[in-house]
Design a protein around this motif. Structure first.
Motif, PDB file in Angstrom:
ATOM      1  N   LEU A   3       0.863  -1.182   0.000  1.00 16.87           N
ATOM      2  CA  LEU A   3       0.000   0.000   0.000  1.00 16.87           C
ATOM      3  C   LEU A   3       0.896   1.226   0.000  1.00 16.87           C
ATOM      4  O   LEU A   3       1.775   1.354   0.859  1.00 16.87           O
ATOM      5  N   SER A   4       0.694   2.136  -0.960  1.00 15.03           N
ATOM      6  CA  SER A   4       1.541   3.331  -1.009  1.00 15.03           C
ATOM      7  C   SER A   4       0.709   4.584  -1.206  1.00 15.03           C
ATOM      8  O   SER A   4      -0.461   4.534  -1.577  1.00 15.03           O
ATOM      9  N   SER A   5       1.350   5.720  -0.945  1.00 12.51           N
ATOM     10  CA  SER A   5       0.747   7.036  -1.151  1.00 12.51           C
ATOM     11  C   SER A   5       1.888   8.027  -1.293  1.00 12.51           C
ATOM     12  O   SER A   5       3.010   7.658  -1.641  1.00 12.51           O
ATOM     13  N   ASN A   6       1.608   9.298  -1.022  1.00 12.16           N
ATOM     14  CA  ASN A   6       2.661  10.312  -1.088  1.00 12.16           C
ATOM     15  C   ASN A   6       3.786   9.951  -0.118  1.00 12.16           C
ATOM     16  O   ASN A   6       3.568   9.254   0.882  1.00 12.16           O
ATOM     17  N   ASN A   7       4.983  10.449  -0.381  1.00 18.30           N
ATOM     18  CA  ASN A   7       6.124  10.140   0.471  1.00 18.30           C
ATOM     19  C   ASN A   7       5.848  10.534   1.917  1.00 18.30           C
ATOM     20  O   ASN A   7       5.475  11.664   2.211  1.00 18.30           O
ATOM     21  N   GLY A   8       6.020   9.588   2.825  1.00 23.48           N
ATOM     22  CA  GLY A   8       5.819   9.868   4.242  1.00 23.48           C
ATOM     23  C   GLY A   8       4.374   9.866   4.678  1.00 23.48           C
ATOM     24  O   GLY A   8       4.069  10.239   5.817  1.00 23.48           O
ATOM     25  N   VAL A  15       2.253   7.154   4.779  1.00 25.73           N
ATOM     26  CA  VAL A  15       1.731   5.878   5.266  1.00 25.73           C
ATOM     27  C   VAL A  15       2.385   5.502   6.597  1.00 25.73           C
ATOM     28  O   VAL A  15       3.603   5.548   6.744  1.00 25.73           O
ATOM     29  N   ARG A  16       1.554   5.118   7.546  1.00 21.51           N
ATOM     30  CA  ARG A  16       2.036   4.623   8.837  1.00 21.51           C
ATOM     31  C   ARG A  16       1.362   3.289   9.129  1.00 21.51           C
ATOM     32  O   ARG A  16       0.135   3.172   8.963  1.00 21.51           O
ATOM     33  N   VAL A  17       2.109   2.312   9.566  1.00 21.40           N
ATOM     34  CA  VAL A  17       1.530   1.039   9.982  1.00 21.40           C
ATOM     35  C   VAL A  17       1.025   1.192  11.411  1.00 21.40           C
ATOM     36  O   VAL A  17       1.755   1.647  12.294  1.00 21.40           O
ATOM     37  N   PRO A  41      -4.044   9.073  14.786  1.00 24.77           N
ATOM     38  CA  PRO A  41      -3.139   8.440  13.819  1.00 24.77           C
ATOM     39  C   PRO A  41      -1.673   8.786  14.026  1.00 24.77           C
ATOM     40  O   PRO A  41      -0.784   8.039  13.633  1.00 24.77           O
ATOM     41  N   MET A  42      -1.415   9.920  14.665  1.00 22.22           N
ATOM     42  CA  MET A  42      -0.044  10.393  14.768  1.00 22.22           C
ATOM     43  C   MET A  42       0.737   9.739  15.908  1.00 22.22           C
ATOM     44  O   MET A  42       1.936   9.996  16.074  1.00 22.22           O
ATOM     45  N   ILE A  43       0.085   8.882  16.689  1.00 24.95           N
ATOM     46  CA  ILE A  43       0.838   8.198  17.747  1.00 24.95           C
ATOM     47  C   ILE A  43       1.740   7.111  17.153  1.00 24.95           C
ATOM     48  O   ILE A  43       2.688   6.663  17.801  1.00 24.95           O
ATOM     49  N   PHE A  44       1.446   6.706  15.926  1.00 28.33           N
ATOM     50  CA  PHE A  44       2.252   5.660  15.301  1.00 28.33           C
ATOM     51  C   PHE A  44       3.455   6.287  14.604  1.00 28.33           C
ATOM     52  O   PHE A  44       3.315   7.163  13.755  1.00 28.33           O
ATOM     53  N   ARG A  45       4.625   5.821  14.955  1.00 25.95           N
ATOM     54  CA  ARG A  45       5.862   6.391  14.445  1.00 25.95           C
ATOM     55  C   ARG A  45       6.222   5.817  13.080  1.00 25.95           C
ATOM     56  O   ARG A  45       5.496   5.009  12.523  1.00 25.95           O
ATOM     57  N   PHE A  46       7.333   6.239  12.570  1.00 27.24           N
ATOM     58  CA  PHE A  46       7.956   5.697  11.361  1.00 27.24           C
ATOM     59  C   PHE A  46       7.100   5.849  10.106  1.00 27.24           C
ATOM     60  O   PHE A  46       6.691   4.860   9.488  1.00 27.24           O
ATOM     61  N   PRO A  47       6.803   7.089   9.728  1.00 25.72           N
ATOM     62  CA  PRO A  47       6.086   7.305   8.459  1.00 25.72           C
ATOM     63  C   PRO A  47       6.925   6.837   7.282  1.00 25.72           C
ATOM     64  O   PRO A  47       8.151   6.887   7.309  1.00 25.72           O
ATOM     65  N   SER A  48       6.245   6.364   6.237  1.00 24.58           N
ATOM     66  CA  SER A  48       6.930   5.844   5.061  1.00 24.58           C
ATOM     67  C   SER A  48       6.085   6.138   3.828  1.00 24.58           C
ATOM     68  O   SER A  48       4.945   6.622   3.942  1.00 24.58           O
ATOM     69  N   HIS A  49       6.635   5.862   2.644  1.00 28.31           N
ATOM     70  CA  HIS A  49       5.831   6.050   1.432  1.00 28.31           C
ATOM     71  C   HIS A  49       5.045   4.795   1.089  1.00 28.31           C
ATOM     72  O   HIS A  49       4.198   4.807   0.211  1.00 28.31           O
ATOM     73  N   PHE A  50       5.339   3.653   1.792  1.00 29.96           N
ATOM     74  CA  PHE A  50       4.544   2.466   1.535  1.00 29.96           C
ATOM     75  C   PHE A  50       4.553   1.563   2.769  1.00 29.96           C
ATOM     76  O   PHE A  50       5.399   1.688   3.665  1.00 29.96           O
ATOM     77  N   ALA A  51       3.574   0.644   2.808  1.00 27.50           N
ATOM     78  CA  ALA A  51       3.529  -0.373   3.857  1.00 27.50           C
ATOM     79  C   ALA A  51       3.286  -1.721   3.192  1.00 27.50           C
ATOM     80  O   ALA A  51       2.405  -1.841   2.332  1.00 27.50           O
ATOM     81  N   ARG A  52       4.073  -2.717   3.575  1.00 30.41           N
ATOM     82  CA  ARG A  52       3.850  -4.078   3.069  1.00 30.41           C
ATOM     83  C   ARG A  52       2.797  -4.726   3.967  1.00 30.41           C
ATOM     84  O   ARG A  52       3.042  -5.022   5.122  1.00 30.41           O
ATOM     85  N   ILE A  92      -2.479   3.584   8.191  1.00 31.55           N
ATOM     86  CA  ILE A  92      -3.045   4.933   8.176  1.00 31.55           C
ATOM     87  C   ILE A  92      -2.388   5.699   7.045  1.00 31.55           C
ATOM     88  O   ILE A  92      -1.168   5.660   6.895  1.00 31.55           O
ATOM     89  N   VAL A  93      -3.194   6.377   6.242  1.00 30.19           N
ATOM     90  CA  VAL A  93      -2.653   7.194   5.153  1.00 30.19           C
ATOM     91  C   VAL A  93      -3.038   8.642   5.418  1.00 30.19           C
ATOM     92  O   VAL A  93      -4.218   8.992   5.425  1.00 30.19           O
ATOM     93  N   LYS A  94      -2.027   9.475   5.653  1.00 34.75           N
ATOM     94  CA  LYS A  94      -2.258  10.899   5.903  1.00 34.75           C
ATOM     95  C   LYS A  94      -1.126  11.714   5.286  1.00 34.75           C
ATOM     96  O   LYS A  94      -0.096  11.956   5.927  1.00 34.75           O
ATOM     97  N   PRO A  95      -1.289  12.141   4.039  1.00 28.22           N
ATOM     98  CA  PRO A  95      -0.275  13.005   3.427  1.00 28.22           C
ATOM     99  C   PRO A  95      -0.157  14.332   4.178  1.00 28.22           C
ATOM    100  O   PRO A  95      -1.102  14.772   4.849  1.00 28.22           O
ATOM    101  N   ALA A  96       0.986  14.965   4.051  1.00 26.02           N
ATOM    102  CA  ALA A  96       1.196  16.275   4.688  1.00 26.02           C
ATOM    103  C   ALA A  96       0.176  17.286   4.181  1.00 26.02           C
ATOM    104  O   ALA A  96      -0.223  17.260   3.014  1.00 26.02           O
ATOM    105  N   ASN A  97      -0.250  18.147   5.067  1.00 30.94           N
ATOM    106  CA  ASN A  97      -1.161  19.259   4.750  1.00 30.94           C
ATOM    107  C   ASN A  97      -2.576  18.821   4.383  1.00 30.94           C
ATOM    108  O   ASN A  97      -3.349  19.618   3.856  1.00 30.94           O
ATOM    109  N   THR A  98      -2.937  17.557   4.649  1.00 29.48           N
ATOM    110  CA  THR A  98      -4.326  17.154   4.417  1.00 29.48           C
ATOM    111  C   THR A  98      -5.124  17.332   5.698  1.00 29.48           C
ATOM    112  O   THR A  98      -4.567  17.295   6.801  1.00 29.48           O
ATOM    113  N   THR A  99      -6.429  17.512   5.549  1.00 28.63           N
ATOM    114  CA  THR A  99      -7.292  17.770   6.706  1.00 28.63           C
ATOM    115  C   THR A  99      -8.084  16.533   7.118  1.00 28.63           C
ATOM    116  O   THR A  99      -8.963  16.616   7.967  1.00 28.63           O
TER     117      THR A  99
END
Length: 258
Positions: free
Chosen positions: A185-190, A192-194, A207-218, A226-233
């Motif tokens: 599962l991928s989205s904008n860089n940074g 995606v958080r498992v 959603p922000m309690i989970f560390r280690f943002p990435s551009h994809f999750a296996r 959780i998928v939350k790109p920067a600057n989204t509401t």
């Protein structure tokens, strides 16, 4: 083509499929999915005709004819039925997005010297919108569960907050590995958080309690991301429900970022 779409709109189950058999400008038979219980539309229409009537006919079908889904299948696939029937041409509305069938029915017809053409773009768009239960297979909104194909380079989706709220987050499913039980599962860089440890969406309050943002999750079956790109509401919660050879089932839920 328009008559096939009229048949298609008679369906009360999904995917909708309408079929018209014609020869020398004359309509010989019609059929639609659900007209005869558990019988595909192509078979419904062809059963109404004699072998001589079918010879050299053109079949208009709103959805790509199916292929055998497993070895030793007792009922002949629609693609094989059309090949054996002696029709001359098949005109297809849209290719079936089911990853096991996608382009395979089309290819099988061509390999067996059946002429294949397609509805024009305007009519294809009309068919696409009405064929599948969810309308546009590349867009979801709100919350729900869906089965989608993940073939070739993957499947991109727009997750819209709601039917009326047009805020969008883009996601992509790719690199399906059924033998290993995983898909990416991928989205904008940074973005995606498992959600490590979470078993369902109700376990997640922030959603922000989970560390280690990435551009994809296996993703493995049951995993939540959780998928939350920067600057989204808003953000999207996603859980992989099931994994198949060419398809997956996933659940999603959108939430405002308070």
């Amino acid at each position: 083509m328009k008559l096939a779409i009229e048949e298609h709109l008679k369906c009360d189950e999904y995917p909708r499929v309408g079929v018209v058999v014609a020869k020398s400008g004359e309509v010989l038979a019609t059929g639609h999915r659900g007209e005869t219980r558990s019988v595909h539309a192509e078979r419904v229409a062809l059963r109404k005709l004699t072998d001589d009537e079918i010879q050299g006919a053109t079949v208009f079908t709103t959805l790509e004819p199916c292929v055998e889904l497993h070895e030793g299948q007792e009922i002949k696939s629609c693609a094989q039925l059309l090949i054996d029937s002696g029709v001359n041409e098949v005109v297809i509305g849209v290719l079936d997005p089911n990853g096991t069938i996608y382009s395979q029915g089309y290819r099988k017809l061509l390999e067996n010297n059946i002429n294949v053409s397609f509805f024009n773009r305007k009519l294809r768009a009309a068919v696409e919108e009405e064929t599948f239960e969810f309308g546009d297979i590349h867009k979801v909104h709100g919350c729900g569960k869906r089965r989608i194909p993940v073939v070739h380079s993957g499947t991109e989706l727009e997750v819209q907050f709601s039917e009326k709220d047009e805020r969008i987050i883009n996601i992509k499913w790719a690199t399906l590995q059924p033998a290993h039980g995983c898909v990416d599962l991928s989205s904008n860089n940074g973005a995606v958080r498992v959600a490590s440890g979470a078993r369902n969406f109700g376990d997640i309050s922030d959603p922000m309690i989970f560390r280690f943002p990435s551009h994809f999750a296996r993703m493995n079956k049951g995993m939540v991301a959780i998928v939350k790109p920067a600057n989204t509401t808003f953000y999207v919660l996603i859980q992989l429900v099931e994994i198949f050879e060419n398809d997956i089932i996933f659940k999603w839920e959108v939430r405002n970022d308070n």
